[in-house]
Structures are given as structure tokens and as C-alpha cells.
Design a protein around this motif. Sequence first.
Motif, PDB file in Angstrom:
ATOM      1  N   GLU A 335       0.821  -1.216   0.000  1.00  8.70           N
ATOM      2  CA  GLU A 335       0.000   0.000   0.000  1.00  8.70           C
ATOM      3  C   GLU A 335       0.852   1.261   0.000  1.00  8.70           C
ATOM      4  O   GLU A 335       0.313   2.369  -0.119  1.00  8.70           O
ATOM      5  N   GLN A 336       2.154   1.126   0.132  1.00  7.75           N
ATOM      6  CA  GLN A 336       3.027   2.293   0.258  1.00  7.75           C
ATOM      7  C   GLN A 336       3.516   2.733  -1.126  1.00  7.75           C
ATOM      8  O   GLN A 336       4.004   1.918  -1.919  1.00  7.75           O
ATOM      9  N   PRO A 337       3.376   4.012  -1.442  1.00  8.08           N
ATOM     10  CA  PRO A 337       3.597   4.487  -2.821  1.00  8.08           C
ATOM     11  C   PRO A 337       4.942   4.111  -3.412  1.00  8.08           C
ATOM     12  O   PRO A 337       5.015   3.677  -4.570  1.00  8.08           O
ATOM     13  N   LEU A 338       6.018   4.269  -2.659  1.00  7.83           N
ATOM     14  CA  LEU A 338       7.327   3.988  -3.231  1.00  7.83           C
ATOM     15  C   LEU A 338       7.483   2.502  -3.536  1.00  7.83           C
ATOM     16  O   LEU A 338       8.025   2.127  -4.583  1.00  7.83           O
ATOM     17  N   MET A 339       6.995   1.642  -2.634  1.00 12.42           N
ATOM     18  CA  MET A 339       7.065   0.210  -2.902  1.00 12.42           C
ATOM     19  C   MET A 339       6.158  -0.160  -4.066  1.00 12.42           C
ATOM     20  O   MET A 339       6.478  -1.058  -4.862  1.00 12.42           O
ATOM     21  N   GLN A 340       5.034   0.528  -4.203  1.00 12.14           N
ATOM     22  CA  GLN A 340       4.174   0.273  -5.360  1.00 12.14           C
ATOM     23  C   GLN A 340       4.919   0.528  -6.662  1.00 12.14           C
ATOM     24  O   GLN A 340       4.779  -0.219  -7.638  1.00 12.14           O
ATOM     25  N   ASN A 341       5.719   1.573  -6.677  1.00 14.18           N
ATOM     26  CA  ASN A 341       6.478   1.877  -7.887  1.00 14.18           C
ATOM     27  C   ASN A 341       7.477   0.763  -8.194  1.00 14.18           C
ATOM     28  O   ASN A 341       7.616   0.326  -9.345  1.00 14.18           O
ATOM     29  N   VAL A 342       8.167   0.287  -7.165  1.00 10.79           N
ATOM     30  CA  VAL A 342       9.152  -0.788  -7.361  1.00 10.79           C
ATOM     31  C   VAL A 342       8.467  -2.054  -7.863  1.00 10.79           C
ATOM     32  O   VAL A 342       8.905  -2.681  -8.837  1.00 10.79           O
ATOM     33  N   LEU A 343       7.403  -2.459  -7.194  1.00  9.16           N
ATOM     34  CA  LEU A 343       6.711  -3.688  -7.567  1.00  9.16           C
ATOM     35  C   LEU A 343       6.124  -3.593  -8.975  1.00  9.16           C
ATOM     36  O   LEU A 343       6.207  -4.548  -9.761  1.00  9.16           O
ATOM     37  N   ALA A 344       5.538  -2.457  -9.286  1.00 12.86           N
ATOM     38  CA  ALA A 344       4.959  -2.282 -10.616  1.00 12.86           C
ATOM     39  C   ALA A 344       6.034  -2.331 -11.694  1.00 12.86           C
ATOM     40  O   ALA A 344       5.843  -2.920 -12.764  1.00 12.86           O
ATOM     41  N   ASP A 345       7.169  -1.725 -11.413  1.00 16.26           N
ATOM     42  CA  ASP A 345       8.270  -1.720 -12.376  1.00 16.26           C
ATOM     43  C   ASP A 345       8.741  -3.150 -12.647  1.00 16.26           C
ATOM     44  O   ASP A 345       9.002  -3.543 -13.799  1.00 16.26           O
ATOM     45  N   MET A 346       8.867  -3.947 -11.610  1.00 10.96           N
ATOM     46  CA  MET A 346       9.264  -5.346 -11.794  1.00 10.96           C
ATOM     47  C   MET A 346       8.188  -6.129 -12.544  1.00 10.96           C
ATOM     48  O   MET A 346       8.497  -6.987 -13.385  1.00 10.96           O
ATOM     49  N   ALA A 347       6.934  -5.852 -12.239  1.00 11.31           N
ATOM     50  CA  ALA A 347       5.840  -6.550 -12.917  1.00 11.31           C
ATOM     51  C   ALA A 347       5.833  -6.248 -14.410  1.00 11.31           C
ATOM     52  O   ALA A 347       5.560  -7.127 -15.240  1.00 11.31           O
ATOM     53  N   VAL A 348       6.133  -5.017 -14.761  1.00 11.70           N
ATOM     54  CA  VAL A 348       6.231  -4.637 -16.174  1.00 11.70           C
ATOM     55  C   VAL A 348       7.311  -5.462 -16.868  1.00 11.70           C
ATOM     56  O   VAL A 348       7.110  -6.013 -17.957  1.00 11.70           O
ATOM     57  N   GLU A 349       8.470  -5.556 -16.247  1.00 14.16           N
ATOM     58  CA  GLU A 349       9.583  -6.309 -16.835  1.00 14.16           C
ATOM     59  C   GLU A 349       9.242  -7.783 -16.974  1.00 14.16           C
ATOM     60  O   GLU A 349       9.547  -8.416 -17.997  1.00 14.16           O
TER      61      GLU A 349
END
Length: 548
Positions: A335-349
Motif C-alpha cells: 500500500e506504500q507508494p514507493l514500494m508500489q512503484n518498485v513492484l509495478a516496475d518489476m511486474a512490467v519487466e
Amino acid sequence: MDQADTHQVFNQSPPLENVNLYRQDPALQAAVRREGAAWAEPMLADYGALVGGELQAAGFAANAQAPVLHTHDPRGYRIDCVAFHPAYHLLMAAATASGWPTLPWAAPQPGVHVARAAMEYLHHQAESGTGCPLTMTFAAVPVIRRNPALAAVWEPLLLSRDYDPDNRPWFDKRGATVGMGMTEKQGGTDVRANTTRAAQTDSTELGDTYEIVGHKWFMSAPMCDAFLVLAQAEKGLSCFLLPRWRPDGSRNQLYLQRLKDKLGNRSNASGEVEFRGAFAWRLGDEGRGVATILEMVALTRFDCMVGSASLMRGALVQALHHCQHREVSGRRLVEQPLMQNVLADMAVESEAALVMSMRVARALDQAPQDSHEQQLLRVATALGKYLVCKRAPGLVYEAMECLGGNGYVEESVLPRLYREAPVNAIWEGSGNVQCLDVLRALDRSPESREAILAELELARGLASDFDRFLGQTVQAVTDPAHREYRARRTVEHLALALQASLLLRFGNAATAEAYCRSRLGGDAGYLYGSLPVAPGEARAIIEAARLS
């Protein structure tokens, strides 16, 4: 409170176990249906449950104890045997029983390479070391078929769903596996520098037989029943099938010197071997060894891409699961914005690697009947082998960091995935080899260049970042200046453009937009977690990637 109770354990993510890795992977399900293998979904669901269940524990056990070489028995007789943990054999047996190692040859039908790739994608999420002999057995079949008489003897064993690890002559076994020996000390990738010699000894009903003298610096999976090897014959470098046992039932003259102490791939054995007059049958024409064995290598390179995509997915799943349960400052990490960015970036890859792998699997299915797919396959396999395999280690590391210390200890699967991640970029031709291979295809075959560019053009107009990048890619492909020097840049452009084209046409909309903006646009970040999308888009990407 009892003074012996120092603390309570809480805020730890629960074990991730007994999950169906196919049923809980929407992107994989969509790719299987889209690329023509919907008929295989019941089989994939069964294997997904097995891989997400008991094979997880087997993966840990098989890697806890490395294979051991026994050169002699207790009486002093030479045996050259490698002992594996029983879990290794359990994994091999499960994969063989499922049929995925040789499914396209045993049950050819539309979409069968896609189905097999999906099963491999699932298998590597439990354990990757067994992928080496399974892949080579799969890839060896078309090469052995060059000798129909020999294929009639060996193919039933290779297509068998019975895994038989016993060290005895192939004609006494229920099933067989095939390994490979190409590289030597002085040459490595440059197999034309091989010094191992082959002298013809006879012509039999199974083909011309030879005596092999020399060595191999890397013999992959040395307990296989036979090996494809390269050696110098009278007319030049040639390809041979070299069995562990001779046709008369005696041991063949291959002598294991030692096993490699590798960074990863620990459950699998890789050895150094000497041939002291070893018996072998020739495959293909004398002097055409490279062309013959490349039919196998093309398939093993494809499996390197699929294996790396699988490692990405496995690491991402661990990170998502942890972040869905772990709380920091009163909020779950997811739920934390910065971790969301990291997780989303990995999911994209991860999704980009998947769609690329499954598109190449469709090309494998259709290449025999479709010249466009055949030419596309020639380039796209090398593009995927280059990009996906190189991106895997960074993603696995980032997933490890998401778990913090829990991801760095051996109780977690992530250290094993991290050690495993570099191997697919190194084996079956390193990055430079793939880049030069792409250049040769583009320069020597206008049809290959037209096929890859036509595939990219299918996404023109779907995103401005893509259109701009596509123009740069076409310019890089057609520019004659310093071709070899900038080959990596050209190949990177082509691979990124291919992934973007596939995501734009077939992927999750938020994922496709994020990919184009971060990988193709001018707002790209160097490390994971700098995805230039709004928080709501990141949450949508995570939702699409998480275990459903």
C-alpha cells in the motif's frame, strides 16, 4: 508474561505454498490462449499445482546437496558416475511424466510449442538445474532425426514419459536423456578451434561409426545416456551422438575428470571429460558439424529465454507475496507508494519477458508452414536470449531487496534464483554472440529484416513513445556505420521494440503504457522504482500481476 518468553513473532508473511502457479498467473493464461494452446490448459493446471506444491520442497532439497562425482567403485574399477540428491530425480521424473521435455515431437499439434514453453515456465519456478538435461533432450530430437535409422532406436527412449536414471546401456532402459559437449579449453564459444579428433571406424545399419579422442571443457549433464559432441573429422568439424555405453554393452571410453564448482545451477552437474577412443555415430554430413548442432542450439537458446522469464516471475511472486502481508508504520508494504512503484516496475519487466517468450513459441509452432514466422524466429530468438537473460539478474536482486534480510538468507528461494539468474545469458552463446548472430541475419537475409520490422509495425500508432522509438530502431538497423561496434545498441533497440509491440497489442493496458514510457521514452529511470506513471496506474499493474 513468562520471563522465558522474550517476544512474540508477528508481522511475518505466511509461507507461500500449495498454490497453483498456472491458475494464479493471469498473464500466462492469457498468453497460452492467445498463442494457440488453450487445449493444453487442463494439463498446465495440473502441472501448475504440482510445481506450486511438492516440487517447491524438492527444489530446495536438490540444491542443498551438490552432485558428487565417483570416478571409481570400492574395488577400484572405473565407473565415472555422478550421484544426485533423490529430490533431483523426483524433479526429473515429474517433468518427464508430464511430457513437457519432448511434447512437440511426441504429440505434434497446433500450439504445442506454446504449451511446452508454458510448462517449462512453470517448472523453473520450482527448480532450474533440472532444466539443463530436460532442455537438451528436447532439443536433440530434430538433430538425431537427421539419421533415420539411429532415430528409430533412440527416439522412443527420448519420447518416453518414464524417467530412468540408472547407469546401464540404453537398450536396457525405459527412457533416456541427452546431454551436450561442444566447448574445449582453447576455444570456448569458438568451436571451430576444437582439437578433439574423430576417425571413422565402420559403416553400420545405424550409420557411420567413429572413434573420438580429445576432451570437452564443459560437458553438460554428464549422467545423460548420450551426448551430442563436436569433433574434427577428415572433412572438418562434424557432429556425433556419443553414448555412455557401447552397442556391445561395455562402457564407452569417456572419463570424467571433475565436476565444475559453479556459481549457481547447483543441482545440475557440469563436468570436464576426456574421450579416449570413445564410440560415436555421426549425425549429418562430415564437415557440417556446426550447422548440424545449431539446430539443437537454436532450441536451447529459446529455452534460455523462457527459463529467465520464469526466474523473473518466480522472484516477482515472492516480492508481491511478502509485500501483501508485511506492515511498516501501520501500512502493508504493497500500500506504500514507493514500494508500489518498485513492484509495478518489476511486474512490467516480468510480463514483457513472458509475452516475448510466448510469441517466439508461436513462431516455433508456425515456422515449418509460414515463411514469415520462420524468418521472425531466426531474429527474435536471439533478441530474447539477449535481453531477457540479461535483465533477469537485476530483477531477482530487486525482489530480494523487497524482502530485506528475509530475502538474503538461504531459507528463502531468492538466493538460489539470484545465483541461477546469470547462467542463461552465458550458456548457449553469450550476449556478444547473440548480437553478432542478429547482425548476420539482418545483413545476409533481407527476409529476416523484413519479418522483424513487420512485426514491430503492427503496433505503430498505438503509443507515441513507441512510434518515436520505432523510427530510431529502423534507423539503427539500416545504418551501415560501425555495425559490429554498436551491435549491442541495435539489438537492444530491436528487443525493446519487440517487447513494446507485443505489450501494446496483447498486454495489460497499464503495463503497456508504463513499459513504453519507462523503457522507450525520455523519462526512463536506470533502476527499478522510477516508473513514470501515476500511483493509480502502478496499483493496476500490481493487481494484474499478483497471485489471483
